[in-house]
Scaffold this motif. Sequence first.
Motif, PDB file in Angstrom:
ATOM      1  N   ALA A 140       0.843  -1.207   0.000  1.00 31.97           N
ATOM      2  CA  ALA A 140       0.000   0.000   0.000  1.00 31.97           C
ATOM      3  C   ALA A 140       0.881   1.262   0.000  1.00 31.97           C
ATOM      4  CB  ALA A 140      -0.928  -0.010   1.207  1.00 31.97           C
ATOM      5  N   GLN A 141       1.936   1.239   0.799  1.00 33.43           N
ATOM      6  CA  GLN A 141       2.830   2.407   0.832  1.00 33.43           C
ATOM      7  C   GLN A 141       3.490   2.649  -0.525  1.00 33.43           C
ATOM      8  OE1 GLN A 141       5.234   1.236   4.325  1.00 33.43           O
ATOM      9  NE2 GLN A 141       4.744   3.226   5.179  1.00 33.43           N
ATOM     10  N   PHE A 142       3.974   1.561  -1.154  1.00 30.85           N
ATOM     11  CA  PHE A 142       4.621   1.733  -2.469  1.00 30.85           C
ATOM     12  C   PHE A 142       3.639   2.315  -3.487  1.00 30.85           C
ATOM     13  CE2 PHE A 142       7.973  -1.508  -1.248  1.00 30.85           C
ATOM     14  CZ  PHE A 142       9.054  -0.673  -1.452  1.00 30.85           C
ATOM     15  N   ALA A 143       2.398   1.815  -3.474  1.00 33.91           N
ATOM     16  CA  ALA A 143       1.408   2.282  -4.460  1.00 33.91           C
ATOM     17  C   ALA A 143       1.127   3.773  -4.264  1.00 33.91           C
ATOM     18  CB  ALA A 143       0.115   1.474  -4.314  1.00 33.91           C
ATOM     19  N   ILE A 144       0.959   4.168  -3.027  1.00 26.68           N
ATOM     20  CA  ILE A 144       0.591   5.568  -2.758  1.00 26.68           C
ATOM     21  C   ILE A 144       1.809   6.486  -2.907  1.00 26.68           C
ATOM     22  CG2 ILE A 144      -0.305   7.107  -0.939  1.00 26.68           C
ATOM     23  CD1 ILE A 144      -2.335   5.142  -2.420  1.00 26.68           C
ATOM     24  N   CYS A 145       2.958   5.931  -2.600  1.00 30.54           N
ATOM     25  CA  CYS A 145       4.208   6.677  -2.769  1.00 30.54           C
ATOM     26  C   CYS A 145       4.383   7.057  -4.248  1.00 30.54           C
ATOM     27  CB  CYS A 145       5.351   5.773  -2.312  1.00 30.54           C
ATOM     28  SG  CYS A 145       6.945   6.548  -2.310  1.00 30.54           S
ATOM     29  N   GLN A 146       4.158   6.081  -5.113  1.00 32.04           N
ATOM     30  CA  GLN A 146       4.313   6.307  -6.552  1.00 32.04           C
ATOM     31  C   GLN A 146       3.297   7.351  -7.029  1.00 32.04           C
ATOM     32  OE1 GLN A 146       3.625   2.779  -8.950  1.00 32.04           O
ATOM     33  NE2 GLN A 146       5.486   3.264 -10.105  1.00 32.04           N
ATOM     34  N   GLY A 150       6.306  10.362  -3.505  1.00 33.95           N
ATOM     35  CA  GLY A 150       7.151  10.221  -2.315  1.00 33.95           C
ATOM     36  C   GLY A 150       8.463   9.522  -2.659  1.00 33.95           C
ATOM     37  N   ASP A 151       9.276   9.288  -1.643  1.00 37.47           N
ATOM     38  CA  ASP A 151      10.579   8.650  -1.843  1.00 37.47           C
ATOM     39  C   ASP A 151      10.461   7.161  -1.513  1.00 37.47           C
ATOM     40  OD1 ASP A 151      13.136   7.670  -1.739  1.00 37.47           O
ATOM     41  OD2 ASP A 151      13.951   9.341  -0.578  1.00 37.47           O
ATOM     42  N   PRO A 152      10.527   6.266  -2.515  1.00 39.01           N
ATOM     43  CA  PRO A 152      10.344   4.830  -2.238  1.00 39.01           C
ATOM     44  C   PRO A 152      11.417   4.250  -1.326  1.00 39.01           C
ATOM     45  CG  PRO A 152      10.986   5.204  -4.538  1.00 39.01           C
ATOM     46  CD  PRO A 152      10.769   6.553  -3.935  1.00 39.01           C
ATOM     47  N   GLN A 153      12.554   4.933  -1.242  1.00 42.39           N
ATOM     48  CA  GLN A 153      13.631   4.433  -0.389  1.00 42.39           C
ATOM     49  C   GLN A 153      13.224   4.443   1.090  1.00 42.39           C
ATOM     50  OE1 GLN A 153      15.899   2.694  -1.616  1.00 42.39           O
ATOM     51  NE2 GLN A 153      17.160   2.519   0.232  1.00 42.39           N
ATOM     52  N   THR A 154      12.258   5.323   1.445  1.00 41.62           N
ATOM     53  CA  THR A 154      11.785   5.346   2.842  1.00 41.62           C
ATOM     54  C   THR A 154      11.034   4.057   3.182  1.00 41.62           C
ATOM     55  OG1 THR A 154       9.737   6.488   2.213  1.00 41.62           O
ATOM     56  CG2 THR A 154      11.589   7.876   2.943  1.00 41.62           C
ATOM     57  N   ILE A 155      10.613   3.313   2.160  1.00 45.53           N
ATOM     58  CA  ILE A 155       9.947   2.015   2.394  1.00 45.53           C
ATOM     59  C   ILE A 155      10.941   0.883   2.114  1.00 45.53           C
ATOM     60  CG2 ILE A 155       7.897   0.627   1.864  1.00 45.53           C
ATOM     61  CD1 ILE A 155       6.996   3.187   0.181  1.00 45.53           C
ATOM     62  N   ALA A 156      11.671   1.022   1.004  1.00 47.66           N
ATOM     63  CA  ALA A 156      12.540  -0.068   0.552  1.00 47.66           C
ATOM     64  C   ALA A 156      13.802  -0.200   1.406  1.00 47.66           C
ATOM     65  CB  ALA A 156      12.939   0.153  -0.900  1.00 47.66           C
ATOM     66  N   GLY A 157      14.173   0.876   2.093  1.00 55.08           N
ATOM     67  CA  GLY A 157      15.466   0.866   2.783  1.00 55.08           C
ATOM     68  C   GLY A 157      15.473   0.136   4.106  1.00 55.08           C
ATOM     69  N   GLN A 218      -4.741   8.843   4.049  1.00 57.04           N
ATOM     70  CA  GLN A 218      -6.097   8.292   4.024  1.00 57.04           C
ATOM     71  C   GLN A 218      -6.228   7.211   2.945  1.00 57.04           C
ATOM     72  OE1 GLN A 218      -8.348   8.901   6.428  1.00 57.04           O
ATOM     73  NE2 GLN A 218      -9.342   7.126   5.464  1.00 57.04           N
ATOM     74  N   GLU A 219      -5.551   7.408   1.816  1.00 57.58           N
ATOM     75  CA  GLU A 219      -5.624   6.407   0.736  1.00 57.58           C
ATOM     76  C   GLU A 219      -4.950   5.094   1.157  1.00 57.58           C
ATOM     77  OE1 GLU A 219      -4.276   8.186  -3.008  1.00 57.58           O
ATOM     78  OE2 GLU A 219      -5.406   9.977  -2.488  1.00 57.58           O
ATOM     79  N   ILE A 220      -3.876   5.198   1.897  1.00 52.38           N
ATOM     80  CA  ILE A 220      -3.221   3.969   2.393  1.00 52.38           C
ATOM     81  C   ILE A 220      -4.179   3.235   3.327  1.00 52.38           C
ATOM     82  CG2 ILE A 220      -1.355   3.061   3.836  1.00 52.38           C
ATOM     83  CD1 ILE A 220       0.385   5.316   2.859  1.00 52.38           C
ATOM     84  N   ILE A 221      -4.789   3.985   4.224  1.00 54.35           N
ATOM     85  CA  ILE A 221      -5.714   3.375   5.192  1.00 54.35           C
ATOM     86  C   ILE A 221      -6.872   2.699   4.446  1.00 54.35           C
ATOM     87  CG2 ILE A 221      -7.375   3.939   7.033  1.00 54.35           C
ATOM     88  CD1 ILE A 221      -5.311   6.111   7.947  1.00 54.35           C
ATOM     89  N   ASP A 222      -7.412   3.381   3.437  1.00 56.20           N
ATOM     90  CA  ASP A 222      -8.536   2.812   2.691  1.00 56.20           C
ATOM     91  C   ASP A 222      -8.118   1.552   1.921  1.00 56.20           C
ATOM     92  OD1 ASP A 222     -10.108   4.833   3.658  1.00 56.20           O
ATOM     93  OD2 ASP A 222     -10.002   6.066   1.844  1.00 56.20           O
TER      94      ASP A 222
END
Length: 251
Positions: A140-146, A150-157, A218-222
């Motif tokens: 969900a974070q990657f989808a909304i990040c894109q 946002g910076d995907p490294q904050t999730i991937a790292g 909110q989109e991540i939560i949904d």
Amino acid sequence: MPAQTWNPAEYERNARFVSTLGRGVLELLSPQRGERILDLGCGDGALSAEIAAVGAVVVGIDSSEPMVDAARSRDLDARIGDAQALAFESEFDAVFSNAALHWMPNPDAVLAGVYRALKPGGRFVAEFGGHGNIAAIRVAQFAICQKHGGDPQTIAGKYYPTTEDYESRLRAHGFTVDSLQLIPRPTPLPTCMDGWLDTFGRAFLESIPEDSRTPAKQEIIDLLRPALCDSNGMWTADYLRLRVAAHRPAR
Ligand code: BEZ
């Protein structure tokens, strides 16, 4: 990339379960009176205090100044430091860590420092996110990040190894592996996904342009609601823990 930052009061509200659920790995550590124990990523010192309560001498290391201050307020020897650059030499009976090592992208630097910090025969007991940890949340974070830039490294790292990956690194650094398990840990969230994102997704949210942050959250939560929220509105995070016990050979 924005750095992850921590706020002790918010942590108490949204994330106390992290140390509560760390009691199992603390039992595996089985600290003894008089032992010197290093706690990597000690946070606000909740588990370091439990180690100290049995009469062990604890040194806590954490990269967050506010969390180290909170640990010191428990009368602990807590120090600001990077567990990827430990400078201790053969001085600890055990190195312990709960829910911290996945924040450190250089596991070999951590393991080299842990090995050096241990006395011969000393043990390394840790639990952290393993392969597949928070898979739904990350998707969900990657989808909304894109979508929101946002910076995907904050999730991937983050580092979520398989047991095979971690076992081979432990052996390469000279450890004897005593046990290594991947443990599913569905974790009820006291303040729902909203609170989880505020505390653990801070760097990720801050990487999104400011005027998109509230809708992005909110989109991540949904997106996650059908997978992680039950019919009573109770949220459960899809945690998976890697629990490790290893030791530095006596000689
Ligand atoms: C955890 O597994 O404890 C975790 C992983 C990523 C962000 C926050 C917490």
